[in-house]
Design a protein around this motif. Structure first.
Motif, PDB file in Angstrom:
ATOM      1  N   LEU A  44     -19.197  17.171 -56.459  1.00 34.88           N
ATOM      2  CA  LEU A  44     -18.551  15.627 -56.841  1.00 34.88           C
ATOM      3  C   LEU A  44     -19.269  14.746 -55.891  1.00 34.88           C
ATOM      4  CD1 LEU A  44     -16.763  13.766 -58.332  1.00 34.88           C
ATOM      5  CD2 LEU A  44     -15.123  14.382 -56.580  1.00 34.88           C
ATOM      6  N   MET A  45     -19.364  15.073 -54.690  1.00 37.16           N
ATOM      7  CA  MET A  45     -20.126  14.171 -53.473  1.00 37.16           C
ATOM      8  C   MET A  45     -21.502  14.001 -54.131  1.00 37.16           C
ATOM      9  SD  MET A  45     -18.585  15.095 -49.893  1.00 37.16           S
ATOM     10  CE  MET A  45     -17.628  16.525 -50.123  1.00 37.16           C
ATOM     11  N   GLU A  46     -22.102  14.620 -54.541  1.00 42.97           N
ATOM     12  CA  GLU A  46     -23.535  14.451 -54.846  1.00 42.97           C
ATOM     13  C   GLU A  46     -23.517  13.644 -55.982  1.00 42.97           C
ATOM     14  OE1 GLU A  46     -24.866  18.536 -55.100  1.00 42.97           O
ATOM     15  OE2 GLU A  46     -25.474  18.533 -52.910  1.00 42.97           O
ATOM     16  N   THR A  47     -22.599  13.404 -56.924  1.00 45.40           N
ATOM     17  CA  THR A  47     -22.636  12.571 -58.144  1.00 45.40           C
ATOM     18  C   THR A  47     -21.944  11.087 -57.733  1.00 45.40           C
ATOM     19  OG1 THR A  47     -20.684  13.241 -58.950  1.00 45.40           O
ATOM     20  CG2 THR A  47     -22.643  14.672 -59.621  1.00 45.40           C
ATOM     21  N   ILE A  48     -21.614  11.158 -56.461  1.00 38.99           N
ATOM     22  CA  ILE A  48     -21.052   9.624 -56.086  1.00 38.99           C
ATOM     23  C   ILE A  48     -21.921   8.669 -55.112  1.00 38.99           C
ATOM     24  CG2 ILE A  48     -19.118   8.408 -55.164  1.00 38.99           C
ATOM     25  CD1 ILE A  48     -18.235   9.931 -57.791  1.00 38.99           C
ATOM     26  N   ARG A  49     -22.185   7.512 -55.907  1.00 36.03           N
ATOM     27  CA  ARG A  49     -23.124   6.698 -55.002  1.00 36.03           C
ATOM     28  C   ARG A  49     -22.775   6.046 -53.799  1.00 36.03           C
ATOM     29  NH1 ARG A  49     -27.309   4.147 -57.850  1.00 36.03           N
ATOM     30  NH2 ARG A  49     -26.113   4.620 -59.784  1.00 36.03           N
ATOM     31  N   CYS A  50     -23.319   6.000 -52.773  1.00 36.00           N
ATOM     32  CA  CYS A  50     -22.649   5.384 -51.509  1.00 36.00           C
ATOM     33  C   CYS A  50     -22.598   3.739 -51.815  1.00 36.00           C
ATOM     34  CB  CYS A  50     -23.397   5.507 -50.307  1.00 36.00           C
ATOM     35  SG  CYS A  50     -23.111   4.506 -48.843  1.00 36.00           S
ATOM     36  N   GLN A  56     -28.352   6.363 -51.887  1.00 36.03           N
ATOM     37  CA  GLN A  56     -27.860   7.885 -51.490  1.00 36.03           C
ATOM     38  C   GLN A  56     -26.472   7.956 -52.180  1.00 36.03           C
ATOM     39  OE1 GLN A  56     -27.981   7.335 -47.258  1.00 36.03           O
ATOM     40  NE2 GLN A  56     -29.752   8.516 -47.154  1.00 36.03           N
ATOM     41  N   SER A  57     -26.585   9.427 -52.212  1.00 36.83           N
ATOM     42  CA  SER A  57     -24.926   9.942 -52.786  1.00 36.83           C
ATOM     43  C   SER A  57     -24.241   9.969 -51.423  1.00 36.83           C
ATOM     44  CB  SER A  57     -25.125  11.174 -53.259  1.00 36.83           C
ATOM     45  OG  SER A  57     -25.452  12.241 -52.154  1.00 36.83           O
ATOM     46  N   ILE A  58     -23.092   9.942 -51.587  1.00 32.95           N
ATOM     47  CA  ILE A  58     -22.200   9.934 -50.192  1.00 32.95           C
ATOM     48  C   ILE A  58     -22.289  11.282 -49.628  1.00 32.95           C
ATOM     49  CG2 ILE A  58     -20.424   8.303 -51.335  1.00 32.95           C
ATOM     50  CD1 ILE A  58     -18.590  10.620 -51.742  1.00 32.95           C
ATOM     51  N   ALA A  59     -22.859  12.182 -50.287  1.00 32.90           N
ATOM     52  CA  ALA A  59     -23.229  13.748 -49.545  1.00 32.90           C
ATOM     53  C   ALA A  59     -24.226  13.520 -48.610  1.00 32.90           C
ATOM     54  CB  ALA A  59     -23.265  14.688 -50.759  1.00 32.90           C
ATOM     55  N   ASP A  60     -25.066  12.613 -48.814  1.00 26.32           N
ATOM     56  CA  ASP A  60     -26.417  12.377 -47.981  1.00 26.32           C
ATOM     57  C   ASP A  60     -26.258  11.225 -47.020  1.00 26.32           C
ATOM     58  OD1 ASP A  60     -27.384  14.431 -49.307  1.00 26.32           O
ATOM     59  OD2 ASP A  60     -28.319  13.115 -50.774  1.00 26.32           O
ATOM     60  N   SER A  61     -25.317  10.263 -46.992  1.00 30.31           N
ATOM     61  CA  SER A  61     -25.156   9.081 -46.516  1.00 30.31           C
ATOM     62  C   SER A  61     -24.214   9.180 -45.000  1.00 30.31           C
ATOM     63  CB  SER A  61     -24.297   7.937 -47.260  1.00 30.31           C
ATOM     64  OG  SER A  61     -24.273   6.791 -46.446  1.00 30.31           O
ATOM     65  N   ASN A  62     -24.930   8.383 -44.121  1.00 33.91           N
ATOM     66  CA  ASN A  62     -24.027   8.298 -42.849  1.00 33.91           C
ATOM     67  C   ASN A  62     -23.386   7.289 -42.708  1.00 33.91           C
ATOM     68  OD1 ASN A  62     -25.219  10.939 -41.943  1.00 33.91           O
ATOM     69  ND2 ASN A  62     -26.882   9.792 -41.081  1.00 33.91           N
ATOM     70  N   ALA A  63     -22.987   6.422 -43.629  1.00 35.74           N
ATOM     71  CA  ALA A  63     -22.410   5.264 -43.471  1.00 35.74           C
ATOM     72  C   ALA A  63     -20.748   5.671 -43.426  1.00 35.74           C
ATOM     73  CB  ALA A  63     -22.382   4.462 -44.768  1.00 35.74           C
ATOM     74  N   SER A  64     -20.151   4.573 -42.679  1.00 35.44           N
ATOM     75  CA  SER A  64     -18.656   5.022 -42.721  1.00 35.44           C
ATOM     76  C   SER A  64     -17.670   5.043 -43.825  1.00 35.44           C
ATOM     77  CB  SER A  64     -18.008   4.228 -41.751  1.00 35.44           C
ATOM     78  OG  SER A  64     -18.096   2.633 -41.972  1.00 35.44           O
ATOM     79  N   LEU A  65     -18.232   4.042 -44.902  1.00 41.42           N
ATOM     80  CA  LEU A  65     -17.522   4.111 -45.881  1.00 41.42           C
ATOM     81  C   LEU A  65     -17.769   5.607 -46.664  1.00 41.42           C
ATOM     82  CD1 LEU A  65     -15.883   2.713 -48.192  1.00 41.42           C
ATOM     83  CD2 LEU A  65     -17.951   1.765 -49.103  1.00 41.42           C
ATOM     84  N   ALA A  66     -19.082   6.026 -46.716  1.00 36.23           N
ATOM     85  CA  ALA A  66     -19.242   7.138 -47.495  1.00 36.23           C
ATOM     86  C   ALA A  66     -18.717   8.356 -46.627  1.00 36.23           C
ATOM     87  CB  ALA A  66     -20.890   7.779 -47.348  1.00 36.23           C
ATOM     88  N   GLY A  67     -18.355   8.242 -45.478  1.00 36.72           N
ATOM     89  CA  GLY A  67     -17.458   9.319 -44.681  1.00 36.72           C
ATOM     90  C   GLY A  67     -16.152   9.219 -44.970  1.00 36.72           C
ATOM     91  N   ASP A  68     -15.667   8.067 -45.288  1.00 44.11           N
ATOM     92  CA  ASP A  68     -14.271   7.966 -45.865  1.00 44.11           C
ATOM     93  C   ASP A  68     -14.003   8.352 -47.134  1.00 44.11           C
ATOM     94  OD1 ASP A  68     -13.404   6.567 -43.455  1.00 44.11           O
ATOM     95  OD2 ASP A  68     -13.640   4.555 -44.274  1.00 44.11           O
ATOM     96  N   MET A  69     -15.195   8.210 -48.245  1.00 43.15           N
ATOM     97  CA  MET A  69     -15.119   8.777 -49.533  1.00 43.15           C
ATOM     98  C   MET A  69     -14.888  10.244 -49.299  1.00 43.15           C
ATOM     99  SD  MET A  69     -17.308   5.725 -51.270  1.00 43.15           S
ATOM    100  CE  MET A  69     -17.075   6.274 -52.888  1.00 43.15           C
ATOM    101  N   ARG A  70     -16.005  10.695 -48.719  1.00 43.66           N
ATOM    102  CA  ARG A  70     -15.990  12.268 -48.653  1.00 43.66           C
ATOM    103  C   ARG A  70     -14.707  12.840 -48.258  1.00 43.66           C
ATOM    104  NH1 ARG A  70     -21.105  11.180 -45.841  1.00 43.66           N
ATOM    105  NH2 ARG A  70     -20.107  11.685 -43.971  1.00 43.66           N
TER     106      ARG A  70
END
Length: 136
Positions: A44-50, A56-70
């Motif tokens: 699922l994380m690979e199909t969600i955009r940061c 980047q997908s949220i699976a690949d992103s180091n952004a804090s928002l992406a971490g929260d979404m993961r």
């Protein structure tokens, strides 16, 4: 000179205060202990955009928002929610743009139909040229 120093101090203090003092989300970088659930979450994380990085997908992103979404995805997967339900919730919360999967929303039909229309028009023009060429 004092004004310049005061301005510099003000600018510097805003940059420092903009840093988040919150700890990272609990499952931002920690995997679920059950491998099957982690695979579901990762897929699922690979199909969600940061929303911060946008490329980047949220699976690949180091952004804090992406971490929260993961973390939210992992917590919801562990609670027993299905990935499609989580995707729907994310789209409702952040908009269609958050998902890499295209939607079939009626407002987007012209975007899907325009290439087909242009190909059809091109084939008609090509057919007309070929017919004209055979008559000559």
């Amino acid at each position: 000179m004092k004004t310049l120093l005061a301005l510099f101090a003000l600018l510097f203090s805003t940059a420092v205060s903009a840093q988040s003092a919150l700890p990272p989300a609990p499952y931002a970088d920690r995997q679920i202990s059950d491998p099957a659930l982690e695979r579901k979450a990762k897929a699922l994380m690979e199909t969600i955009r940061c929303l911060t990085c946008q490329s980047q997908s949220i699976a690949d992103s180091n952004a804090s928002l992406a971490g929260d979404m993961r973390s939210q995805i992992r917590e919801r997967i562990m609670a027993g929610e299905e990935p499609e339900h989580i995707r729907t919730w994310l789209i409702e919360r952040y908009g269609d743009w958050v998902s890499y999967e295209p939607t079939a929303d009626p407002v987007l039909w012209p975007l899907w139909g325009a290439p087909l229309l242009l190909i059809g028009l091109g084939l008609l023009l090509l057919r007309g040229r070929i017919k004209r060429g055979k008559r000559s």
